[in-house]
Design an enzyme around this catalytic site. Structure first.
Site, PDB file in Angstrom:
ATOM      1  N   ASP A 113       7.342  -5.466  -0.451  1.00 20.52           N
ATOM      2  CA  ASP A 113       7.688  -5.830   0.917  1.00 20.52           C
ATOM      3  C   ASP A 113       8.029  -7.314   0.957  1.00 20.52           C
ATOM      4  O   ASP A 113       7.368  -8.131   0.306  1.00 20.52           O
ATOM      5  CB  ASP A 113       6.522  -5.552   1.879  1.00 20.52           C
ATOM      6  CG  ASP A 113       6.208  -4.069   1.997  1.00 20.52           C
ATOM      7  OD1 ASP A 113       7.153  -3.266   2.012  1.00 20.52           O
ATOM      8  OD2 ASP A 113       5.011  -3.719   2.054  1.00 20.52           O
ATOM      9  N   SER A 149      16.301   8.920 -13.600  1.00 21.44           N
ATOM     10  CA  SER A 149      15.842   9.872 -14.618  1.00 21.44           C
ATOM     11  C   SER A 149      15.848  11.298 -14.098  1.00 21.44           C
ATOM     12  O   SER A 149      15.771  11.544 -12.891  1.00 21.44           O
ATOM     13  CB  SER A 149      14.438   9.573 -15.136  1.00 21.44           C
ATOM     14  OG  SER A 149      14.358   8.275 -15.649  1.00 21.44           O
ATOM     15  N   ASP A 165       8.602   2.675  -2.316  1.00 23.75           N
ATOM     16  CA  ASP A 165       8.693   1.273  -1.888  1.00 23.75           C
ATOM     17  C   ASP A 165       7.363   0.583  -2.205  1.00 23.75           C
ATOM     18  O   ASP A 165       6.355   0.842  -1.564  1.00 23.75           O
ATOM     19  CB  ASP A 165       8.969   1.215  -0.384  1.00 23.75           C
ATOM     20  CG  ASP A 165       9.296  -0.196   0.099  1.00 23.75           C
ATOM     21  OD1 ASP A 165       9.262  -1.133  -0.718  1.00 23.75           O
ATOM     22  OD2 ASP A 165       9.587  -0.354   1.296  1.00 23.75           O
TER      23      ASP A 165
END
Length: 796
Positions: free
Chosen positions: A323, A248, A320
């Protein structure tokens, strides 16, 4: 002869009756945009004006009536899309599509989104406005399901209607959150590279954030052990009937840099293309409230919105928040796994997936302290080496309903920020501007830290505890900017500045769009709606011309053919534009594919290379590796007797590219225009069936734009004859607070998901020519130009 005439007359009559019947049936299936409809649960008469593009403008005496009406009209245009959206997260697509959807269902059912939804709903305040308005919206959907016309897709596929619930709303938000993530596509591939070739091969990948040069201010395992994770999950998202969120742009310009001294807000979320598209627009007006919003199917509060006081939108943070952990099973008992304090039992969660025209599939999902074990959810992983997925969305409290309610009902900038802080996942850059002159962005998400030295881009050790999360950060530590001295905020999925010296890890996109946005914004101080509208459709790359210099620098001119020399001349004069009539992007993108293939495929193999092309890191490496003469990737490991250099690989790639284009497009280089190869077709799930394609799909169209320009029309690098656009701007909004009633938007196809509606594809030409339509707020103008549908309370 009379018998023949009578027979022909009967046949003609039957055909005429059939045609009339089909026409009448078609009218019956169309959405109802005018007239009167009785609704059971509204208190007062509620009027909906559908404007010339099918956008409902809902005028109600109270918010509950407005939300019930919204649910009804949203379902009328998008019930099929709602049905698909609510089925993905709990793994219920196989009920309607059969075995073809089973892989998708097994994976998503195993993730535990539905269980997380149930837990979140149990903790809701049932007396809160967000809950009551959501219930009213769901009631509107269900009243349409009960009394409205059944979508043609339901009839073709054989879907049985079931009432919508608030759990469906949560499951839809859950799928959206997962589709934002990139770790599951990237970490397994990087781990395989490290395990097979060593950590030196990862140096070019810039996992420490060094690739992001334009930033937003503020023991060896068996090779290919983990590739199946990234390959399988990428395939699931690519083949999903509902497209993933992928990128975006947004920028908000403060009054000091605008011509009229008011904030201008721009946003174009990048999402995989589909038909119907992602957003449904609606304008709600009550005595106490007004908002024009863009809604996900089956959700009550918009993720993009504006009114006369403020505007908001989003881009993907790309942080992030997933995991992957390698767990260690007990040698004696596969239902136990190693933890820092000894062996523990896996939690076993039973999932039953119903499959159309087949027997139920029963899964026993193992869940470690980190999350669900992936091995039985996707194919290709060794059961003896379990890999668990730790995902913030299912592990932290889910306040998404209260969050989006607060964003859409905020009374001030501070109030709005409180809503942003409620979102643990997905990671978003939430953009804000208001009539008072404020501009801001905040990164959402529950951010966290690991021990020093833990690289979360790789699969982590699940048994020692040393790779576990050590600290969750307070929202005040999230990247943000409020009314900065440079008088604008922006986001293009690029790396934010470090906070307290901590550069947050993620899967950020390269600097291309960010660099172009800042280059355009910085020098200009008289922005208006028209110039921002031109900018949001900009097709120019500020990075590609520099990449070209490195691509062709080592070419020996005397060894080039006539067409190769002509291609070099075109590339040298290229300014980075990607317009339909340009030839340079056709040459450039083919050379880029060959360069990537000749550089990385020998190490990665066929499947690994294909998966590599689907990652954000690949996009980062295009400009990075090409300037590093010493990169280990230049050498072709398949040629044992020699070591290739950068110049050899690039020369080979250039010649292969020109040869491929000659085969695909002919010998005349000037005829290799971008419109010949860059195309888009907005695909409906049923449009994959050849006989239904023209009924349900929209397009194809020849389009401008490219990967990582502001007009980000995304495609996979390939040696095929066409670059088929997979995604791009899902809407383009320009909101000017000096002229709020004439702000702009455009959708890729249309407002309605009903193929018989006039608004199924009536914006596609406007969109693909870079134009806009008005988002109307003025009631007098709306009434004059719209059809009128009135909802009346059922009389007892």
């Amino acid at each position: 002869m009379k018998v023949v005439k009578k027979t022909l007359l009967v046949l003609v009559s039957l055909i005429a009756i059939l045609i009339v019947g089909m026409v009448l049936y078609g009218f019956y299936l169309k959405p109802k945009y005018e007239g009167k409809v009785e609704l059971k649960s509204i208190h007062d008469e509620t009027t909906v004006y559908f404007d010339g593009f099918g956008v409902p403008h809902i005028y109600a005496n109270n918010s509950k009536d407005a939300m019930t009406a919204l649910g009804y009209v949203h379902a009328q245009d998008r019930l099929w899309q709602m049905e698909l959206m609510r089925r993905i997260a709990p793994g219920r697509l196989s009920e309607i599509f059969g075995n073809v959807a089973l892989k998708n269902d097994k994976f998503f059912a195993g993730l535990g989104i539905e269980e997380a939804s149930e837990k979140a709903i149990a903790a809701l305040d049932k007396n809160s406005e967000s809950y009551k308005l959501t219930a009213a919206y769901v009631e509107g959907i269900n009243q349409y399901m009960e009394a409205g016309v059944t979508p043609i897709e339901f009839q073709l596929v054989g879907v049985k209607k079931e009432k919508f619930t608030i759990k469906d709303v949560y499951n839809i938000f859950g799928y959206m959150s997962f589709s934002f993530a990139m770790a599951q596509k990237t970490d397994p591939l990087l781990t395989d590279i490290r395990n097979k070739y060593g950590v030196e091969y990862l140096k070019d990948f810039g996992l420490d954030g060094e690739l992001n040069t334009t930033i937003i201010k503020n023991a060896k395992e068996k090779p290919q052990e983990f590739l199946s994770i990234s390959k399988s999950i990428a395939a699931l998202l690519d083949n999903s009937p509902i497209p993933p969120f992928v990128g975006s742009n947004s920028w908000v310009i403060a009054p000091k840099k605008t011509k009229n001294g008011k904030v201008i807000f721009a946003n174009d979320p990048h999402i995989g293309f589909s038909q119907p598209g992602t957003w449904y627009e609606a304008h709600i007006v009550t005595p106490q409230f007004e908002l024009y919003g863009c809604y996900l199917a089956g959700t009550p509060f918009p993720l993009l919105g504006h009114n006369r006081d403020y505007a908001y939108g989003l881009t993907m943070f790309e942080n992030d928040d997933i995991d992957l952990y390698q767990e260690e099973n007990s040698h004696d008992n596969a239902n136990k796994y190693k933890t820092p304090t000894g062996f523990s039992d896996y939690i076993i969660r039973k999932e039953i997936i119903k499959v159309k025209d087949s027997t139920d599939v029963v899964m026993n999902v193992k869940v470690s302290r980190h999350g669900p074990v992936m091995n039985n959810l996707i194919v290709g992983l060794d059961d003896k080496k379990p890999v668990a997925m730790s995902w913030i969305y299912t592990q932290q409290p889910i306040h998404i309903l209260d969050a989006v309610y607060t964003l859409s009902h905020a009374k001030s900038k501070a109030d709005f920020q409180r809503g942003v802080a409620l979102i643990s996942a997905p990671g978003l850059n939430v953009m804000y501007g208001d009539a008072k002159g404020n501009v801001a962005w905040w990164a959402t998400g529950k951010l966290y830290k690991h021990n020093d030295g833990v690289d979360t881009h790789l699969i982590l050790n699940g048994s020692s505890g040393k790779d576990d999360i050590t600290e969750y950060l307070d929202f005040s530590k999230n990247p943000s900017a409020e009314n900065p001295e440079w008088n604008y905020v922006y986001s293009a999925n690029n790396q934010p500045e470090a906070v307290d010296g901590f550069l947050y890890p993620g899967y950020y996109l390269p600097e291309d769009r960010a660099k172009r946005i800042t280059q355009l914004l910085e020098p200009k101080s008289n922005w208006d709606k028209e110039s921002v509208g031109k900018m949001i459709t900009d097709n120019t790359s500020s990075v590609a011309p520099d990449v070209v210099k490195n691509l062709i620098a080592g070419l020996e001119v005397n060894s080039l053919s006539k067409n190769e020399k002509e291609a070099v001349t075109i590339l040298k004069s290229w300014k980075g534009t990607n317009n339909t009539e340009d030839v340079a992007p056709t040459i450039y993108n083919k050379v880029i594919y060959m360069y990537l293939k000749n550089t990385f495929k020998d190490e990665l193999g066929e499947e690994g290379f294909t998966q590599f092309l689907a990652t954000h890191i690949m996009k980062q490496l295009i400009a990075k590796v090409i300037v590093n003469e010493k990169s280990l990737w230049w050498d072709n490991i398949d040629t044992k007797d020699r070591k290739e250099s950068r110049s050899e690989i690039l020369a080979k790639s250039f010649k292969e590219a020109i040869s491929a284009l000659e085969t695909q497009l002919g010998k005349s280089v000037p005829a290799w225009t971008w419109d010949k190869v860059h195309v888009v077709e907005y695909q409906h799930p049923l449009g994959k069936i050849a006989m239904l394609r023209k009924i349900f799909n929209v397009g194809p169209f020849e389009v401008s734009g490219s990967n990582e320009v502001i007009n980000n029309q995304m495609f996979d690098y390939t040696n095929e004859s066409k670059y088929v656009v997979k995604g791009g701007p899902s809407s383009r909004r320009v909101i000017d607070f000096s002229d709020i009633e004439n702000s702009w938007n455009v959708l890729p196809t249309g407002q309605s998901g009903n193929p018989l509606s006039a608004h199924y594809n009536d914006q596609s030409e406007i969109y693909n020519t870079g134009n806009f339509r008005k988002m109307m707020l003025n009631k007098e103008e709306i009434v004059k130009t719209s059809t009128k549908l009135v909802f009346i309370p059922v009389k007892n």
